[in-house]
Design a protein around this motif. Structure first.
Motif, mmCIF file in Angstrom:
data_model
loop_
_atom_site.group_PDB
_atom_site.id
_atom_site.type_symbol
_atom_site.label_atom_id
_atom_site.label_comp_id
_atom_site.label_asym_id
_atom_site.label_seq_id
_atom_site.Cartn_x
_atom_site.Cartn_y
_atom_site.Cartn_z
ATOM 1 N N ALA A 108 -4.201 -5.631 -1.885
ATOM 2 C CA ALA A 108 -4.685 -6.887 -1.309
ATOM 3 C C ALA A 108 -4.414 -6.819 0.181
ATOM 4 O O ALA A 108 -3.307 -6.481 0.604
ATOM 5 N N GLU A 109 -5.424 -7.104 0.974
ATOM 6 C CA GLU A 109 -5.282 -7.084 2.432
ATOM 7 C C GLU A 109 -5.447 -8.507 2.935
ATOM 8 O O GLU A 109 -6.500 -9.115 2.761
ATOM 9 N N GLU A 135 1.846 -2.324 4.362
ATOM 10 C CA GLU A 135 1.451 -1.849 5.690
ATOM 11 C C GLU A 135 1.106 -3.061 6.543
ATOM 12 O O GLU A 135 0.435 -3.985 6.078
ATOM 13 N N LEU A 136 1.586 -3.081 7.783
ATOM 14 C CA LEU A 136 1.341 -4.200 8.683
ATOM 15 C C LEU A 136 0.610 -3.737 9.934
ATOM 16 O O LEU A 136 0.907 -2.680 10.490
ATOM 17 N N THR A 137 -0.351 -4.568 10.360
ATOM 18 C CA THR A 137 -1.015 -4.376 11.642
ATOM 19 C C THR A 137 -0.819 -5.655 12.432
ATOM 20 O O THR A 137 -1.306 -6.714 12.039
ATOM 21 N N VAL A 138 -0.067 -5.572 13.515
ATOM 22 C CA VAL A 138 0.228 -6.757 14.322
ATOM 23 C C VAL A 138 -0.704 -6.802 15.521
ATOM 24 O O VAL A 138 -0.776 -5.843 16.301
ATOM 25 N N PRO A 145 3.618 1.478 8.289
ATOM 26 C CA PRO A 145 4.383 1.089 7.097
ATOM 27 C C PRO A 145 5.423 0.032 7.447
ATOM 28 O O PRO A 145 6.013 0.056 8.528
ATOM 29 N N ALA A 146 5.643 -0.905 6.538
ATOM 30 C CA ALA A 146 6.596 -1.982 6.767
ATOM 31 C C ALA A 146 7.656 -1.969 5.671
ATOM 32 O O ALA A 146 7.361 -1.660 4.512
ATOM 33 N N CYS A 179 -1.790 -7.759 6.719
ATOM 34 C CA CYS A 179 -0.786 -7.248 5.781
ATOM 35 C C CYS A 179 -1.507 -6.663 4.569
ATOM 36 O O CYS A 179 -2.264 -7.359 3.892
ATOM 37 N N ARG A 180 -1.256 -5.395 4.325
ATOM 38 C CA ARG A 180 -1.889 -4.719 3.170
ATOM 39 C C ARG A 180 -0.806 -4.364 2.162
ATOM 40 O O ARG A 180 0.128 -3.623 2.465
#
Length: 211
Positions: A108-109, A135-138, A145-146, A179-180
């Motif tokens: 889920a993204e 996995e986070l993309t800010v 990776p988070a 957030c994935r």
């Protein structure tokens, strides 16, 4: 199953994450309240008798009294996430359906938007999920990776998925992140209902629906 859970985000009445407002604020219940408040007195009794059946479930969810140790959301006792701090603006699901094992596998993204300054953690609601990775993309940065942790499950609210932003990174009000979460449901997942082919009208194929 998720919700924040992920402000979902709450994913969800889906078998994934949750971050939406409590069930009793859904369109069915809002519509019922508006109908009752605007109808003439002589019609109110009949309107009450035709209230949507989900009301009983929503009322039950809204009146749960969590144990004192639970870190429930401020302003919404039906979630462990923080919908007043973070909201989900879009959800993209990519899952494989395994009818033999009765599980979903995939990711889920969630596109998230901060509602206050200084956020360092994303909290999502989950129930009966195995989280494989996060996995986070800010902002306009690159996916990374988070670190994450899943709290011990509770009977009433499931388990909180706590995702940490990279060290030294915070979200300010209005800032966005993606957030994935890669995960797998369990065969006993309460948000999924599986039917054998023999239980369907056509009798040829199995059937799955989610709540």
């Amino acid at each position: 199953i998720f919700s924040a859970m992920l402000a979902l985000p709450r994913v969800l009445c889906l078998p994934f994450f949750r971050s939406f407002p409590s069930y009793c604020t859904g369109p069915h219940f809002v519509g019922a309240r508006q109908a009752l408040s605007s109808a003439p007195l002589q019609q109110k009794q009949s309107l009450r008798s035709t209230r949507p059946t989900p009301l009983a479930f929503s009322t039950m969810a809204a009146t749960v009294t969590p144990a004192p140790s639970l870190r429930v959301s401020v302003g919404d006792p039906s979630t462990l996430s923080s919908p007043l701090e973070l909201t989900t603006t879009h959800i993209h699901l990519n899952v494989d359906v395994d009818f033999e094992r009765r599980v979903l596998r995939g990711y889920a993204e969630l596109q998230l938007k901060a509602l206050k300054d200084g956020l360092t953690t994303v909290v999502l609601d989950t129930r009966e999920l195995t989280v494989r990775s996060v996995e986070l993309t800010v902002g306009s940065g690159k996916p990374a990776p988070a670190s994450f942790a899943v709290d011990a499950p509770t009977e009433a609210l499931g388990a909180a998925l706590r995702i940490s932003l990279p060290s030294g990174t915070t979200l300010s009000s209005g800032a966005t992140a993606v957030c994935r979460v890669e995960y797998e449901t369990s065969p006993s997942c309460s948000a999924l209902c599986w039917l054998e082919a023999s239980q369907t009208d056509g009798g040829k194929h199995p059937y799955l629906f989610s709540q």
